[in-house]
Design a protein around this motif. Structure first.
Motif, mmCIF file in Angstrom:
data_model
loop_
_atom_site.group_PDB
_atom_site.id
_atom_site.type_symbol
_atom_site.label_atom_id
_atom_site.label_comp_id
_atom_site.label_asym_id
_atom_site.label_seq_id
_atom_site.Cartn_x
_atom_site.Cartn_y
_atom_site.Cartn_z
ATOM 1 N N ASN A 1 14.534 48.491 77.505
ATOM 2 C CA ASN A 1 14.055 49.775 77.017
ATOM 3 C C ASN A 1 15.215 50.663 76.597
ATOM 4 O O ASN A 1 15.054 51.868 76.432
ATOM 5 C CB ASN A 1 13.239 50.487 78.101
ATOM 6 N N PRO B 1 17.910 52.499 74.269
ATOM 7 C CA PRO B 1 17.765 53.015 72.918
ATOM 8 C C PRO B 1 18.514 52.145 71.927
ATOM 9 O O PRO B 1 19.504 51.501 72.262
ATOM 10 C CB PRO B 1 18.387 54.421 73.015
ATOM 11 N N ARG C 1 3.850 63.489 78.195
ATOM 12 C CA ARG C 1 5.229 63.502 77.693
ATOM 13 C C ARG C 1 5.971 64.774 78.091
ATOM 14 O O ARG C 1 7.176 64.730 78.374
ATOM 15 C CB ARG C 1 5.231 63.345 76.170
ATOM 16 N N THR D 1 5.350 59.374 65.016
ATOM 17 C CA THR D 1 6.362 60.334 65.464
ATOM 18 C C THR D 1 5.968 61.769 65.141
ATOM 19 O O THR D 1 6.063 62.659 65.996
ATOM 20 C CB THR D 1 7.722 60.000 64.836
ATOM 21 N N TRP E 1 13.615 65.978 72.224
ATOM 22 C CA TRP E 1 13.399 65.205 73.435
ATOM 23 C C TRP E 1 12.241 64.217 73.347
ATOM 24 O O TRP E 1 11.873 63.612 74.348
ATOM 25 C CB TRP E 1 13.204 66.156 74.618
ATOM 26 N N THR F 1 10.910 60.774 72.968
ATOM 27 C CA THR F 1 11.478 59.433 73.055
ATOM 28 C C THR F 1 10.903 58.559 71.942
ATOM 29 O O THR F 1 9.743 58.705 71.548
ATOM 30 C CB THR F 1 11.178 58.787 74.414
ATOM 31 N N PRO G 1 10.656 54.844 71.733
ATOM 32 C CA PRO G 1 10.869 53.528 72.350
ATOM 33 C C PRO G 1 10.596 52.365 71.418
ATOM 34 O O PRO G 1 10.949 51.225 71.738
ATOM 35 C CB PRO G 1 9.870 53.536 73.513
#
Length: 379
Positions: free
Chosen positions: A74, A76, A121, A207, A235, A237, A239
């Motif tokens: 996981n 980045p 989130r 996104t 902030w 994420t 993934p």
């Protein structure tokens, strides 16, 4: 009661004033389009080449050669430019919503799929994701988020990957993540079949929707408009990009395995699959995170680097090396842009941050950075 009527002369003035406002708005939009022309031309070239490749698909031989199984990660994607979003306030950590703030936000938004995910989130409470998975297991935004949930068994992750594909049948990302999972578990043929199924589909990583939902959660908690946009952008994420990049690397390894077995046609087909993945991610992510473009071009570079540099590329007389050189130039340009923009971001006022974030969501992160450097950078 009598009704007042506007006289004809006043009506003309109103219409004229409205026309003038429209002309000014049109001129502003034209200026924005000129600022983004260079970036859009690059994206257009990639999409044209992707379309050309898709018209003559090749199919690799099955069963495919075995690939080494690697442990999932996981981490980045390594191509993410550092500090691109870490500026001004909140650069060190993301503020988390309290239970009371989450409760008020969910109540105001009917505790639906989008609000549960945003609450998860922005608070970090996994129980909210679990609730979304139980209540809205057929929503593509939920199945996408569920694929990356912590502590899933391999069987559970496989189930959520299948659910993601069923809930988003036209989204190539679902096939890419499923293909990576198959490759990573030693089921290479299943991965090849997933990539064949992804042909012709667009890439959607949600996104912009996720950022918008998170922004609304922070707004409901009392953050200003600029703060909410800043936090939700910085902030969030992403993934999806690490496994997609690893998928590209697995495809190149598979193509090399076909070459070693003497099956050059299958190798060429798999190289083309890798190129299609890279170009799809790079082009369709142009309106969201810049990281998507970087990961997409990185996959292309990995695939091209494994080919004969003197081999023809496309129908315009270019070679593989020519395309590699073009990708290298694009990467240099992006790095320079990020280096120029990074020191400017902490200096912006709240309103300027808001302007930047609005442009990023409307035109893409790369275009917004170009605007930022052009407006606030050295003369």
């Amino acid at each position: 009661m009598t009704k007042t009527k506007l006289k004809f002369g006043i009506g003309v003035l109103v219409i004229a004033g409205g026309t003038t406002a429209l002309l000014v708005q049109h001129q502003n939009q034209a200026k924005l389009r000129e600022e983004n022309q260079s970036l859009r031309q690059q994206v257009g070239q990639l999409m044209t080449e992707n379309e050309r490749l898709s018209k003559r698909p090749l199919s690799p031989r099955l069963p495919a050669p075995p690939l080494p199984v690697t442990a999932p990660t996981n981490a980045p994607a390594e191509d993410q430019p550092t500090n691109i979003n870490l500026y001004a306030r909140f650069k060190d950590e993301s503020p988390k919503l309290t239970a009371a703030q989450v409760e008020a936000y969910l109540k105001a938004n009917r505790t639906n799929a989008a609000s549960l995910l945003a609450a998860y989130r922005t608070s970090g409470d996994p129980a909210l994701l679990q609730q979304a998975m139980e209540k809205y297991g057929h929503d593509p935004r939920v199945t996408f988020e569920a694929v990356f949930a912590k502590n899933l068994s391999p069987e559970e992750q496989r189930q959520w990957l299948s659910a993601f594909e069923q809930s988003a049948p036209d989204n190539a990302l679902a096939n890419y993540l499923s293909a990576f999972n198959y490759f990573n578990s030693g089921q290479t043929d299943g991965g090849i079949q997933e990539l064949a199924a992804a042909s012709g589909k667009q890439f959607d990583d949600y996104t912009l929707e996720r950022e918008q939902d998170d922004e609304e959660a922070y707004l409901s908690a009392g953050y200003s408009a600029a703060e909410a946009k800043r936090i939700s952008d910085s902030w969030l994420t992403l993934p999806q990009f690490a496994p997609v990049k690893q998928l590209g690397m697995s495809l190149v390894a598979l193509a090399n395995a076909y070459n070693q077995s003497g099956d050059q046609n299958s190798a060429q087909a798999v190289f083309q699959m890798a190129m299609n993945v890279g170009q799809n991610v790079a082009s369709e992510s142009s309106s969201a995170a810049l990281l998507g473009q970087l990961v997409g071009t990185a996959i292309e570079k990995i695939a091209l680097s494994a080919m004969n540099p003197n081999s023809p590329y496309g129908d315009n007389g270019q070679t593989v090396q020519d395309q590699l050189n073009q990708i290298a130039q694009q990467r240099v340009a992006v790095n320079e842009l990020v280096q120029q923009a990074t020191p400017l971001l902490p200096t912006l006022s709240d309103q300027e941050i808001l302007n930047y974030e609005n442009r990023r969501r409307a035109f893409g992160e790369g275009a917004a950075l170009q605007w930022l450097v052009g407006k606030y950078g050295p003369q």
